[in-house]
Structures are given as C-alpha cells and as structure tokens.
Write a protein that holds these residues in place. Structure first.
Motif, PDB file in Angstrom:
ATOM      1  N   LEU A  85       0.824  -1.210   0.000  1.00 34.77           N
ATOM      2  CA  LEU A  85       0.000   0.000   0.000  1.00 34.77           C
ATOM      3  C   LEU A  85       0.858   1.260   0.000  1.00 34.77           C
ATOM      4  N   ARG A  86       1.941   1.256   0.749  1.00 33.84           N
ATOM      5  CA  ARG A  86       2.827   2.427   0.749  1.00 33.84           C
ATOM      6  C   ARG A  86       3.425   2.643  -0.637  1.00 33.84           C
ATOM      7  N   ARG A  87       3.834   1.562  -1.297  1.00 31.26           N
ATOM      8  CA  ARG A  87       4.390   1.712  -2.647  1.00 31.26           C
ATOM      9  C   ARG A  87       3.336   2.224  -3.626  1.00 31.26           C
ATOM     10  N   ALA A  88       2.083   1.808  -3.462  1.00 32.46           N
ATOM     11  CA  ALA A  88       1.017   2.208  -4.388  1.00 32.46           C
ATOM     12  C   ALA A  88       0.489   3.615  -4.098  1.00 32.46           C
ATOM     13  N   LEU A  89       0.370   3.959  -2.823  1.00 31.60           N
ATOM     14  CA  LEU A  89      -0.256   5.232  -2.436  1.00 31.60           C
ATOM     15  C   LEU A  89       0.750   6.310  -2.069  1.00 31.60           C
ATOM     16  N   GLY A  90       1.971   5.922  -1.773  1.00 30.33           N
ATOM     17  CA  GLY A  90       3.002   6.879  -1.392  1.00 30.33           C
ATOM     18  C   GLY A  90       3.007   7.237   0.083  1.00 30.33           C
ATOM     19  N   ASP A  91       1.858   7.142   0.746  1.00 28.93           N
ATOM     20  CA  ASP A  91       1.748   7.559   2.141  1.00 28.93           C
ATOM     21  C   ASP A  91       0.586   6.791   2.770  1.00 28.93           C
ATOM     22  N   LEU A  92       0.876   6.020   3.802  1.00 22.77           N
ATOM     23  CA  LEU A  92      -0.172   5.231   4.466  1.00 22.77           C
ATOM     24  C   LEU A  92      -1.186   6.106   5.188  1.00 22.77           C
ATOM     25  N   ASP A  93      -0.814   7.337   5.500  1.00 23.21           N
ATOM     26  CA  ASP A  93      -1.755   8.242   6.160  1.00 23.21           C
ATOM     27  C   ASP A  93      -2.879   8.687   5.226  1.00 23.21           C
ATOM     28  N   ARG A  94      -2.783   8.388   3.946  1.00 19.14           N
ATOM     29  CA  ARG A  94      -3.880   8.682   3.011  1.00 19.14           C
ATOM     30  C   ARG A  94      -5.059   7.740   3.220  1.00 19.14           C
ATOM     31  N   ILE A  95      -4.847   6.611   3.878  1.00 17.13           N
ATOM     32  CA  ILE A  95      -5.922   5.637   4.076  1.00 17.13           C
ATOM     33  C   ILE A  95      -6.952   6.224   5.039  1.00 17.13           C
ATOM     34  N   THR A  96      -8.218   6.239   4.582  1.00 22.68           N
ATOM     35  CA  THR A  96      -9.311   6.787   5.395  1.00 22.68           C
ATOM     36  C   THR A  96     -10.209   5.700   5.967  1.00 22.68           C
ATOM     37  N   ALA A  97     -10.133   4.486   5.407  1.00 26.15           N
ATOM     38  CA  ALA A  97     -10.952   3.391   5.922  1.00 26.15           C
ATOM     39  C   ALA A  97     -10.421   2.051   5.421  1.00 26.15           C
ATOM     40  N   TRP A  98     -10.290   1.103   6.343  1.00 26.34           N
ATOM     41  CA  TRP A  98     -10.106  -0.300   5.976  1.00 26.34           C
ATOM     42  C   TRP A  98     -11.515  -0.851   5.844  1.00 26.34           C
ATOM     43  N   THR A  99     -11.880  -1.281   4.638  1.00 32.06           N
ATOM     44  CA  THR A  99     -13.272  -1.662   4.417  1.00 32.06           C
ATOM     45  C   THR A  99     -13.519  -3.165   4.502  1.00 32.06           C
ATOM     46  N   ARG A 100     -12.592  -3.971   3.955  1.00 33.41           N
ATOM     47  CA  ARG A 100     -12.847  -5.413   3.864  1.00 33.41           C
ATOM     48  C   ARG A 100     -11.535  -6.174   3.952  1.00 33.41           C
TER      49      ARG A 100
END
Length: 162
Positions: A85-100
């Motif tokens: 996820l860090r490689r794909a999004l650049g920053d894990l703090d961008r995650i707003t919800a773990w959905t599934r």
C-alpha cells in the motif's frame, strides 16, 4: 518528518518489507494493489521477512503450525500488505478506511480456529490505524492449500484520500 503510521510502525520496531521475492521460476502477473478511484483493492499477500522473502514456518495450522505461529504470520502479512500500500499510495496516512479483509488459513482437517489466526492481522491494523479507520469487515476461512505452502494469505480493500 515521519508520517503518523510510519512513526507508529517504527515505535513498535516494525519494518515494512519490500515486494515479495517469489520462488525461482515463479511469475506473478498481477498488481499487488489495484487503485480504482478512491479504493485500493489489495491482492492476496502472505507473511514476509524484512527482506521480502517468504517467512517461515510453512505448512498447515493444526499440523505443522501452531495458532500462535499463525497469529504471528498474519501479523507479518499485515506488514507485507502495508508495504504494498505504501508503494502504491506513497503515504499510508492517506488511508481513510479499511473496508474489507478476507483471511485464508491453510488448515489441517479438523482445525477450526481460523478467526484466532487472522486476529494477528486485525489487531495490528486496529493498533496502527485506530478504531475509526482500522475497523473492517472480515472473513476468516480454512483452505486445503495455499501458494508456496504459506500458512496464511490475506486480501483486502481500503479507501483513501485522493
């Protein structure tokens, strides 16, 4: 300055591994994270060592692998997924919800403690992201076999800020 989630990982002494190093001759022709709009669909991940190699122990829960070892493998799987996820999004703090989250456990006949194993994943995600962002729907099921004889494979989905 370190980001919040990465600071939490460092405080726990945890390291995000690089992408998996597959066994010789194995080709993995898919994306580990597929971004669609504000959703990241996360392919199945397994437990990795800090260098990206597949982590031991290998085998089935209820035979070669204990519940405690399976719990630790699910925790390592969370770190592998966070690395992707860090490689794909650049920053894990961008995650707003773990959905599934879909947890698969290689299970010997009669083993029925899959939820206790996948708790290793859920507990770490909740510890890092808190109950608002980290709360997720989840399945934990037994499988006859998993790739490369890994004991745990987990896939999931998150939402993130654009």
């Amino acid at each position: 300055m370190a980001h919040h989630i990465e600071h939490e990982l460092a405080a726990l002494g945890l390291v995000l591994p690089p992408a998996v190093t597959p066994p010789p001759g194995v080709v993995l022709p898919f994306a580990f994270v597929r971004v669609v709009d504000r959703r990241a669909l996360i392919s199945g991940h397994g437990p990795l060592n800090a260098d990206g190699t597949i982590a031991a122990p290998l085998g089935k829960l209820g035979r070669e692998v204990t519940v405690e070892q399976g719990y630790a493998a699910a925790r390592l799987t969370a770190l592998a997924m966070l690395g992707s996820l860090r490689r794909a999004l650049g920053d894990l703090d961008r995650i707003t919800a773990w959905t599934r989250v879909f947890g698969m456990v290689a299970s010997a006949p009669g083993f029925d403690r899959q939820p206790a194993v996948i708790n290793g994943f859920s507990h770490l995600i909740l510890e890092l992201f808190g109950p608002d962002i980290g709360a997720h729907s989840r399945s934990a099921v037994g499988m006859a076999e998993l790739p490369f004889n890994i004991p745990v494979e987990i896939e999931g989905e998150v939402e993130f800020d654009a």
